[in-house]
Each structure stands twice: as structure tokens, then as C-alpha cells.
Design a protein around this motif. Structure first.
Motif, mmCIF file in Angstrom:
data_model
loop_
_atom_site.group_PDB
_atom_site.id
_atom_site.type_symbol
_atom_site.label_atom_id
_atom_site.label_comp_id
_atom_site.label_asym_id
_atom_site.label_seq_id
_atom_site.Cartn_x
_atom_site.Cartn_y
_atom_site.Cartn_z
ATOM 1 N N GLY A 10 0.815 -1.203 0.000
ATOM 2 C CA GLY A 10 0.000 0.000 0.000
ATOM 3 C C GLY A 10 0.844 1.245 0.000
ATOM 4 O O GLY A 10 2.062 1.189 -0.162
ATOM 5 N N SER A 11 0.161 2.384 0.190
ATOM 6 C CA SER A 11 0.822 3.681 0.216
ATOM 7 C C SER A 11 0.677 4.287 1.598
ATOM 8 O O SER A 11 -0.395 4.200 2.203
ATOM 9 N N LEU A 12 1.750 4.901 2.069
ATOM 10 C CA LEU A 12 1.694 5.511 3.393
ATOM 11 C C LEU A 12 2.754 6.591 3.502
ATOM 12 O O LEU A 12 3.632 6.713 2.638
ATOM 13 N N GLN A 13 2.657 7.342 4.599
ATOM 14 C CA GLN A 13 3.599 8.420 4.861
ATOM 15 C C GLN A 13 4.849 7.883 5.566
ATOM 16 O O GLN A 13 4.809 6.850 6.244
ATOM 17 N N ALA A 14 5.928 8.595 5.407
ATOM 18 C CA ALA A 14 7.169 8.239 6.091
ATOM 19 C C ALA A 14 6.945 8.179 7.600
ATOM 20 O O ALA A 14 6.188 8.967 8.154
ATOM 21 N N GLY A 15 7.604 7.202 8.204
ATOM 22 C CA GLY A 15 7.452 7.010 9.641
ATOM 23 C C GLY A 15 6.389 6.003 10.009
ATOM 24 O O GLY A 15 6.294 5.575 11.162
ATOM 25 N N GLY A 16 5.593 5.620 9.038
ATOM 26 C CA GLY A 16 4.503 4.686 9.283
ATOM 27 C C GLY A 16 4.955 3.231 9.268
ATOM 28 O O GLY A 16 6.129 2.924 9.053
ATOM 29 N N SER A 17 3.992 2.344 9.494
ATOM 30 C CA SER A 17 4.259 0.901 9.558
ATOM 31 C C SER A 17 3.326 0.149 8.625
ATOM 32 O O SER A 17 2.212 0.608 8.343
ATOM 33 N N LEU A 18 3.781 -0.997 8.206
ATOM 34 C CA LEU A 18 3.001 -1.834 7.298
ATOM 35 C C LEU A 18 3.409 -3.277 7.539
ATOM 36 O O LEU A 18 4.576 -3.549 7.835
ATOM 37 N N ARG A 19 2.464 -4.194 7.399
ATOM 38 C CA ARG A 19 2.799 -5.609 7.496
ATOM 39 C C ARG A 19 2.430 -6.317 6.205
ATOM 40 O O ARG A 19 1.278 -6.259 5.767
ATOM 41 N N LEU A 20 3.412 -6.978 5.639
ATOM 42 C CA LEU A 20 3.190 -7.796 4.446
ATOM 43 C C LEU A 20 2.996 -9.249 4.866
ATOM 44 O O LEU A 20 3.627 -9.721 5.815
ATOM 45 N N SER A 21 2.142 -9.945 4.120
ATOM 46 C CA SER A 21 1.927 -11.370 4.350
ATOM 47 C C SER A 21 2.152 -12.108 3.044
ATOM 48 O O SER A 21 1.911 -11.573 1.963
ATOM 49 N N CYS A 22 2.584 -13.345 3.177
ATOM 50 C CA CYS A 22 2.787 -14.200 1.999
ATOM 51 C C CYS A 22 2.281 -15.586 2.355
ATOM 52 O O CYS A 22 2.839 -16.231 3.254
ATOM 53 N N VAL A 23 1.268 -16.025 1.675
ATOM 54 C CA VAL A 23 0.715 -17.350 1.919
ATOM 55 C C VAL A 23 1.274 -18.312 0.882
ATOM 56 O O VAL A 23 1.116 -18.098 -0.332
ATOM 57 N N VAL A 24 1.934 -19.341 1.361
ATOM 58 C CA VAL A 24 2.559 -20.337 0.496
ATOM 59 C C VAL A 24 1.848 -21.663 0.731
ATOM 60 O O VAL A 24 1.806 -22.158 1.855
ATOM 61 N N SER A 25 1.322 -22.248 -0.304
ATOM 62 C CA SER A 25 0.556 -23.483 -0.138
ATOM 63 C C SER A 25 0.929 -24.489 -1.213
ATOM 64 O O SER A 25 1.522 -24.154 -2.238
ATOM 65 N N GLY A 26 0.591 -25.755 -0.950
ATOM 66 C CA GLY A 26 0.812 -26.808 -1.923
ATOM 67 C C GLY A 26 1.949 -27.750 -1.610
ATOM 68 O O GLY A 26 2.149 -28.734 -2.318
ATOM 69 N N ASN A 27 2.716 -27.429 -0.560
ATOM 70 C CA ASN A 27 3.833 -28.295 -0.186
ATOM 71 C C ASN A 27 4.191 -27.983 1.265
ATOM 72 O O ASN A 27 3.770 -26.956 1.818
ATOM 73 N N ASP A 28 4.966 -28.860 1.874
ATOM 74 C CA ASP A 28 5.442 -28.622 3.234
ATOM 75 C C ASP A 28 6.749 -27.849 3.151
ATOM 76 O O ASP A 28 7.817 -28.435 2.936
ATOM 77 N N PHE A 29 6.661 -26.539 3.327
ATOM 78 C CA PHE A 29 7.834 -25.674 3.239
ATOM 79 C C PHE A 29 8.385 -25.300 4.608
ATOM 80 O O PHE A 29 9.202 -24.390 4.722
#
Length: 128
Positions: A10-29
Motif C-alpha cells: 500500500g501507500s503511506l507516509q514516512a514514519g509509518g508501519s506496514l505488514r506484508l503477508s505471503c501465503v505459500v501453499s501446496g507443499n510442506d515448506f
């Protein structure tokens, strides 16, 4: 079939926080090296953070102390990787991509160079 899907850009101002997620499926990683790399406008791709099967984390110098990588491997065939980003600045503006491999050592540089699985990327834009 392996699927890798990122969320949370997303878009945000300097000093802010963000959390990214990544869902990986289809195998035991759960035992794999997982991490994030980014590509800033006009720059080469660069590693950001990595986490190995034992939960040991490594970070690129520009993000140390500001970013935290973690993962949830409670489900055998579905793993979720997170990147908590704090105190963001305009230099963090980039497309962030989740990557997975059995590369050794498990670190951001190695994973950026070698990754069998990766997502489509998610845009993070930080304005001053």
C-alpha cells in the motif's frame, strides 16, 4: 500445485508501519528458507530478510532494527510468511516479493539469487 500470494502492500507516509503477508501453499515448506526481496525504482533487486527452517532470521543492513520477519508453519501444506515494517522511509518504496528455496546459507542475498518459488510481488510506496 504450489501457490505463493502476497498481501498487504500500500501507500503511506514516512514514519509509518506496514505488514506484508505471503501465503505459500501446496507443499510442506516448513524446513525451507523463506524471505523477501525488493526492487526499488531504477535499482537492482536486493534481499531484505530471510528466515530458515529453525526460525533463525537475517536482515539486510538497510532494514535492520526496522523490519521483522516471521512465519507461521502450523499447517503442513500452508505456510504464512510475514514482514513487519516500521519507521518506513521513501527509500523503502519498492515492489516486495516473497521467495522460497532450500538455498544455503539462508540469507537475503542467497535467497534473492536462488529461489524456486516466488510470488507476484506487492507494491509499497512511502511518501515524505
Amino acid at each position: 500445485q504450489v501457490k505463493v500470494v502476497e498481501y498487504g502492500g500500500g501507500s503511506l507516509q514516512a514514519g509509518g508501519s506496514l505488514r506484508l503477508s505471503c501465503v505459500v501453499s501446496g507443499n510442506d515448506f516448513s524446513g525451507y528458507c523463506m524471505g523477501w526481496f525488493r526492487q526499488r525504482p531504477g535499482k537492482e533487486r536486493e534481499g531484505v530478510a530471510a528466515i530458515d527452517g529453525a526460525g533463525v532470521t537475517t536482515y539486510a543492513d538497510p532494514v535492520k532494527g526496522r523490519f521483522t520477519i516471521s512465519k507461521d508453519s502450523d499447517r503442513m501444506y500452508e505456510n504464512t510468511l510475514y514482514l513487519e515494517m516500521n519507521n518506513l522511509n521513501p527509500e523503502d518504496t519498492a515492489v516486495y516479493t516473497c521467495a522460497i528455496d532450500q538455498v544455503l546459507p539462508c540469507d537475503p542475498v542467497s535467497l534473492t539469487l536462488v529461489h524456486n518459488y516466488w510470488g507476484q510481488g506487492t507494491q509499497v510506496t512511502v511518501s515524505s
